[in-house]
Each structure stands twice: as C-alpha cells, then as structure tokens.
Design an enzyme around this catalytic site. Structure first.
Site, short mmCIF file in Angstrom:
data_model
loop_
_atom_site.label_atom_id
_atom_site.label_comp_id
_atom_site.label_asym_id
_atom_site.label_seq_id
_atom_site.Cartn_x
_atom_site.Cartn_y
_atom_site.Cartn_z
N ASN A 35 0.84 -1.21 0.00
CA ASN A 35 0.00 0.00 0.00
C ASN A 35 0.87 1.25 0.00
O ASN A 35 0.63 2.19 -0.76
CB ASN A 35 -0.91 0.04 1.24
CG ASN A 35 -2.03 -0.97 1.14
OD1 ASN A 35 -2.37 -1.41 0.05
ND2 ASN A 35 -2.59 -1.33 2.27
N LYS A 90 4.73 5.73 -5.09
CA LYS A 90 4.88 5.76 -6.54
C LYS A 90 3.98 6.85 -7.13
O LYS A 90 4.42 7.66 -7.95
CB LYS A 90 4.50 4.39 -7.10
CG LYS A 90 4.68 4.25 -8.59
CD LYS A 90 4.25 2.87 -9.04
CE LYS A 90 3.89 2.88 -10.50
NZ LYS A 90 3.24 1.64 -10.91
N ARG A 91 2.73 6.88 -6.68
CA ARG A 91 1.78 7.88 -7.19
C ARG A 91 2.21 9.29 -6.85
O ARG A 91 2.12 10.20 -7.65
CB ARG A 91 0.39 7.64 -6.60
CG ARG A 91 -0.43 6.62 -7.34
CD ARG A 91 -1.91 6.75 -7.02
NE ARG A 91 -2.20 6.69 -5.60
CZ ARG A 91 -2.24 5.58 -4.88
NH1 ARG A 91 -1.98 4.43 -5.46
NH2 ARG A 91 -2.53 5.61 -3.60
N ALA A 137 11.34 0.68 7.53
CA ALA A 137 12.03 0.39 8.78
C ALA A 137 12.11 -1.12 8.92
O ALA A 137 11.24 -1.76 9.48
CB ALA A 137 11.26 1.01 9.94
N TYR A 176 7.56 -12.67 11.69
CA TYR A 176 8.25 -11.40 11.87
C TYR A 176 9.43 -11.30 10.89
O TYR A 176 9.54 -10.34 10.11
CB TYR A 176 8.73 -11.31 13.32
CG TYR A 176 9.24 -9.96 13.77
CD1 TYR A 176 8.95 -8.79 13.08
CD2 TYR A 176 10.01 -9.87 14.93
CE1 TYR A 176 9.41 -7.56 13.53
CE2 TYR A 176 10.47 -8.65 15.39
CZ TYR A 176 10.18 -7.50 14.68
OH TYR A 176 10.64 -6.29 15.12
N TYR A 208 10.23 -2.30 -6.30
CA TYR A 208 9.60 -1.03 -6.68
C TYR A 208 10.65 -0.02 -7.13
O TYR A 208 10.40 0.82 -7.98
CB TYR A 208 8.76 -0.46 -5.52
CG TYR A 208 7.30 -0.82 -5.64
CD1 TYR A 208 6.87 -2.11 -5.37
CD2 TYR A 208 6.36 0.13 -6.05
CE1 TYR A 208 5.53 -2.46 -5.50
CE2 TYR A 208 5.02 -0.21 -6.17
CZ TYR A 208 4.61 -1.51 -5.90
OH TYR A 208 3.29 -1.83 -6.02
N THR A 217 16.20 -1.55 20.01
CA THR A 217 16.12 -0.14 20.39
C THR A 217 15.22 0.00 21.63
O THR A 217 14.25 -0.73 21.77
CB THR A 217 15.54 0.67 19.22
OG1 THR A 217 16.39 0.46 18.08
CG2 THR A 217 15.48 2.16 19.53
N ARG A 249 9.37 -6.60 25.53
CA ARG A 249 10.79 -6.47 25.17
C ARG A 249 11.63 -6.56 26.45
O ARG A 249 11.19 -6.22 27.54
CB ARG A 249 11.08 -5.14 24.46
CG ARG A 249 10.18 -4.87 23.26
CD ARG A 249 10.68 -5.59 21.99
NE ARG A 249 10.66 -7.01 22.07
CZ ARG A 249 9.55 -7.75 21.93
NH1 ARG A 249 8.39 -7.18 21.76
NH2 ARG A 249 9.62 -9.06 21.98
#
Ligand code: UDP
Length: 324
Positions: free
Chosen positions: A113, A119-120, A128, A159, A173, A189, A200
């Site tokens: 998406n 692109k548009r 990321a 994942y 792309y 992080t 985490r």
C-alpha cells in the site's frame, strides 16, 4: 288596464334588461376576478422564478468556491508529494508474540500500500526493517551483505519473513518503478514511552525491577543483544532520509554487545531494586547473538550512536518510574 299599469310586454322588457345588466355585472366581476387571479399567479410565478434564480446563484457561488478550494488542496497535495521533503515512513511491524499470524500479511500488505502511494506521489519512502532479517546469525557482527539465517516455518518466521519480504518489495519497486526508497535495519532499540507490556527485554526488566518482581531471564541469559537508545536511531533515520543517492539497506544499531545476564544486573543496580533473577525457557528460534556492523552507516551517513547503555537506561528508568 290603467295607463299607469305596465303591460306584460313592458314588464318582460324590464326583466330582460335587468337580467342583461346583472349578467354584465356578473361577467365584469368574473373578468376582474380572473384578471387579479392572473396577476397574482404571475406575481407568484415571478417570486418563484426569483427564488430559483437566487438558489442557482448561490449554488453557482458555492460550486465555484468548492472548486477553488479543491484546486488549492490538489495543488498543495501535489506540491507536498513532489517535494523532495515529502517522506513516507513504513514503520509498521509488531513483535511476533503480539502480532501472531497476521504479521507477515500486514507487513507485506502495508508495504505494498505504502509503495503504491509513494509511486503515485513521487515521494521518498523509508522501510524500517530490522535485524530480524538476519535471523539467528552465523556471521558476527552482521554486515548488510550477510543474507541471514532464518527459519521460514518457525514461530518467529512471521516477523523475520515479513521484514524480508517487505525489503524485497521495496527493492523491486525501486528497480521496476523508480520509487525513491530507503531501507534501514534497526537493531534492538529502547527508550522512554515504550509500552510496559510490550514484552521487550529492556522494558520487562525495568518494570519488574521497579515493581520488586522477579526478573525473568529466558534461557541461560548468555545470549547477546546490542541496545540502541531511541534518539540515536531517530538521528540515523533522519540522515538516511536526507541523504541522496543511497538507498541502503543500512544497519542502525549500537554495536556494544551485552548478555541478558549483564543487562539484568545493570537494571537491578541502577533501580536499586531487591528483585531476584529467575530463569524461564528460551523462546523458540531466539537468536543467540546480535551485533550490528555499522561501518556502512558511518561511511554513507556520517552516523554513529552516541548514547551509551547506562545513560539511556537512566532516562528510560526515570520514564517508567513516572508511569508506574
Ligand atoms: N528476554 C529475556 N527476558 C525477558 C524478555 C526477553 O531474557 O523478559 C530475552 C529474549 O529471550 C531475547 C532477548 O531478551 O534473547 C531480547 O529480547 P527482545 O524481545 O527484547 O528482543 P529480540 O528478541 O527481538 O531481539
């Protein structure tokens, strides 16, 4: 018959003339009524026409200003989209235990998406990605040229493979549609505003320590991670987006490596907690070691992390103290 008396004929004449007068009056009245009705109808029709004209005028004015507003908005959108400063960040991803089976689908669907949008709009777009693309690495530390060691059918695959597939789509792309992409690979992080229930290790240990609960070490605790403070990551991301002619992938992480036992010890010491460490089973496919090779980021972005673990932990502990 006296001379004063009217003959029947005369009476008939009188009656006839009275009837004619009455008929004329009636006709005149009818004509007047018709005229005023006509006049009223014309006035009413004129009023309706005026109202229609008014509505037409205001509709026209409204359409004109809506058209102008639309045109303005369209220009602004186009300006923003073709502005080299128009950036899209694809930061969507969730850790496996939270994301469950929807992770790869969402990651790939989301990437598609966002790539379509970039692109548009001719926007620069950042993926990321993470160190998950290296899986349980056999090469240490991990340079960007390492292809990784990933289990495609394990519990963590959603994942890892989600991130790998998203990288593939970004590169395609770029090759096929000339989309101006950037790929960063983020290593572990941490920092303020992490979700205390995120699971985490840094947030878990700090929350457990502050609450005086047991610190849960998975496996032996000898597995390693390299922890990057969030401000360093943000600086790296901004540099990546502002650098011309380099789309990555590039590692962004702090190469100073710690075992989970060392991290637990540090957190207990810094919080002054009386918590004890306990050992829990190691999750499946949990990587044994992780440490970024950040030479490429230094060379291309002039970037390196500046915040050591102790300093970052201080800020993160202060944050969790304030919300617990
Ligand atoms: N871990 C741990 N205790 C916890 C949470 C995590 O020992 O309460 C370990 C986990 O098994 C892994 C390391 O800490 O080896 C880092 O886990 P995290 O989920 O933070 O990051 P990732 O595994 O994605 O690198």
């Amino acid at each position: 018959m006296s001379s004063n008396e009217k003959s029947v004929k005369e009476v008939a004449e009188d009656l006839k003339s009275a009837a004619a007068d009455a008929g004329k009056d009636l006709k005149d009245h009818a004509q007047d009524a018709l005229d005023s009705a006509r006049h009223g109808a014309r006035e009413a029709a004129d009023a309706v026409q005026d109202a229609v004209d008014d509505v037409k005028d205001s509709a026209h004015a409204a359409a004109g200003s809506a058209k102008r507003a639309l045109k303005k908005a369209k220009h602004r959108l186009e300006d923003e989209a073709t502005d080299p400063n128009a950036f899209i960040d694809d930061l969507a991803a969730r850790a496996p235990e939270l994301a469950g089976l929807s992770a790869p689908l969402k990651q790939v669907e989301g990437a598609l998406n966002m790539l379509g949008l970039a692109k548009r709009c001719k926007a620069r777009i950042l993926q990321a990605s993470t160190s998950e693309v290296y899986g349980d690495p056999m090469v240490h530390p991990q340079p960007e040229t390492y292809w990784g060691n990933v289990n495609p059918v394990g519990v963590r695959s959603c994942y890892d493979e989600g991130k790998r597939c998203a990288e593939t789509l970004f590169m395609d792309y770029r090759r096929m549609n000339g989309v101006d992409i950037r790929i960063i690979r983020i290593f572990n992080t941490y920092g303020p505003r992490m979700n205390p229930n995120d699971g985490r290790v840094v947030s878990n240990f700090i929350v457990q320590a502050l609450k005086g609960e047991d610190i849960t070490i998975y496996g032996t605790g000898r597995q390693t991670r390299s922890f990057q403070y969030v401000d360093d990551l943000v600086e790296g991301m901004v540099r990546m987006m502002n650098t011309e002619g380099f789309s990555g992938p590039v590692n962004l992480g702090n190469p100073v490596e710690f075992t989970m036992l060392e991290l637990a010890e540090k957190v207990i010491e810094m919080t002054g907690s009386s918590s004890k460490t306990v050992f829990r089973p190691l999750p499946l496919d949990d990587p044994a070691q992780r440490k970024p090779d950040i030479r490429l980021a230094g060379e291309k972005l002039g970037w390196k992390p500046n915040i050591p673990l102790e300093k970052g932990l201080e800020k993160t502990i202060a944050y969790f103290r304030s919300i617990l």
